[in-house]
Design an enzyme around this catalytic site. Sequence first.
Site, PDB file in Angstrom:
ATOM      1  N   CYS A 156       0.796  -1.228   0.000  1.00 20.30           N
ATOM      2  CA  CYS A 156       0.000   0.000   0.000  1.00 20.30           C
ATOM      3  C   CYS A 156       0.830   1.280   0.000  1.00 20.30           C
ATOM      4  O   CYS A 156       0.269   2.372  -0.085  1.00 20.30           O
ATOM      5  CB  CYS A 156      -0.934   0.002   1.206  1.00 20.30           C
ATOM      6  SG  CYS A 156      -1.828  -1.552   1.408  1.00 20.30           S
ATOM      7  N   PHE A 392       1.543  -3.261   3.946  1.00 12.73           N
ATOM      8  CA  PHE A 392       1.839  -4.595   4.456  1.00 12.73           C
ATOM      9  C   PHE A 392       3.317  -4.893   4.221  1.00 12.73           C
ATOM     10  O   PHE A 392       3.873  -4.565   3.170  1.00 12.73           O
ATOM     11  CB  PHE A 392       0.997  -5.649   3.730  1.00 12.73           C
ATOM     12  CG  PHE A 392      -0.363  -5.868   4.334  1.00 12.73           C
ATOM     13  CD1 PHE A 392      -0.874  -5.028   5.305  1.00 12.73           C
ATOM     14  CD2 PHE A 392      -1.144  -6.944   3.933  1.00 12.73           C
ATOM     15  CE1 PHE A 392      -2.125  -5.242   5.863  1.00 12.73           C
ATOM     16  CE2 PHE A 392      -2.397  -7.170   4.475  1.00 12.73           C
ATOM     17  CZ  PHE A 392      -2.891  -6.317   5.446  1.00 12.73           C
TER      18      PHE A 392
END
Length: 404
Positions: A156, A392
Site C-alpha cells: 500500500c 503490508f
Amino acid sequence: MSDTATGAVVTGFGAVTPLGTGADALHERAVAGESALHDGLGSCHGFRAVDHLSRHLVRRTDRFTQFTLVAADEALTRAGWTPGDLPYDAARVACVIGCGLGGTASFEAQGTVIAEQGAEYVSALMVPQMMANAAASHLSMRYGFKGESLCVASACSSGAQAIGTGLRLLAAGAADAVVVGGAEASTSELVSAAFRNAGALSPTGRCLPFDTDRDGFVIGEGAGVLVLETAGGAARRGAEALGAVRGYGATSDAHHLTAPDPGGGPAAEAVTQALRQAGTAPGELDYLNAHGTGTLLNDRLECDALRLALGGDALARIPMSSSKGALGHLFGAAGAVEAIATLQALRHGVAPPTAGLRRPDERLGELDLIRTARELPGGDRPRAALSTSFGFGGHNAALVLSTP
C-alpha cells in the site's frame, strides 16, 4: 544539483479513480464530500478503456495498465508533452509506476480457462498482462521513454515510494524528468475473500477512517500519475509548475508481515525524514492527507506515529482527512492518487473531508479532523502538506508536497 536542492516540481498529473476520470473530478467530488463506495467496493464504474485506448491495446493489457495509460495521458497533456516530441532526451526520461498486486483480473481469468478448457487454451498474453511492471513498460513504449523504467511493489506504500524513487533519480542526476505514479485493479472476489478472512475488510461495506464506528477498509481501484521535473528544467522549457514534491522519507518496521510496529517509531521516522528533507517544520503544514484505512488498529497506530513525529500540539492544529472514505483502499495506487488529491487541495486552497466521518473516535487523541470541506490559509509562503502511506510488510513512506 542546484536544480534539485528543494525537491522536484510537478508539471502534470492525472488520475482515474472511483470518483471519475480526471484529477479535477477527484478533487471536486471529494471536496463535495461524495463517496464512490457502493456494494462494499470502490469501483471505477464509469471507466471504459475503449473510450480512451485502441481496441488492440485494450486486448493486450490488464485493467490496472489501462488506468495507468489514461491517467498518464492526462498528466502528460497537462505538462505539455506529446508522443514523439519529448522536451528532454528520451534516454534521460525515467518511468516509475508502483503496483501492489499486478494484473489479478487477467490471472484469475486464465485460471478459469484452465479449469474449464485445459492448459493449452491459456493465452500467451497472460504473463505480459499480469506482471506488475506492465504499466511502467507500456507507458514507456507509448511515449518513448528510454531512461530507467521500473515497478515499485511495496503493497500500500507503492505509489508513494514510486514518487520518492523518482525524486531520488532526479536528485542523483540520473534523469532530467521522471513520470511516476501507482496503479491497481484488484476488486475481485478472490482478493476480497482473502482480506475478509484476514479481518481487514469492512463487514458492513463502509470505510469510515477515524470514526468510532469504523470496522475495516473497502477495496478500491484506480491510478494516479505525475510528471516530475527539476525546477530549472521546467523553467527552461517554460512549463508551469503545478506543485512541488519537497521531501520524502521511507523506513521499514522490521516487525511483522501485516501488523504495524506497535510503537510507531519507524513510521514516525519516515515522516521526520520527509520534513527534514523539505526543510519544513510541523507547524508549517497546512494539511495532512493521512493513510487512514478505517481499521481499528491502523488508524490508532497511525495517529500515535504522527503524534510522535509532529508533536501532539502541532498535530492537533493540522487539518487532517483520509481519501479512503471516498475512494476505498487503492493499494498500490493509493499513495500516488492521494498525493494528487493533496496537491489539488493545496492548489485550490480547499481540503476535502473524510467522507462518511460522523463520530470522530476520541480515543485517537486530539485531532483536527475535516468533516466538511475546509479552506486552507493563504499567505506569502507556499502552502505545504504531508501525505502518508503505510503498507503490508512494514513499508512506511511520507511525502511533503507544496504549491510551487
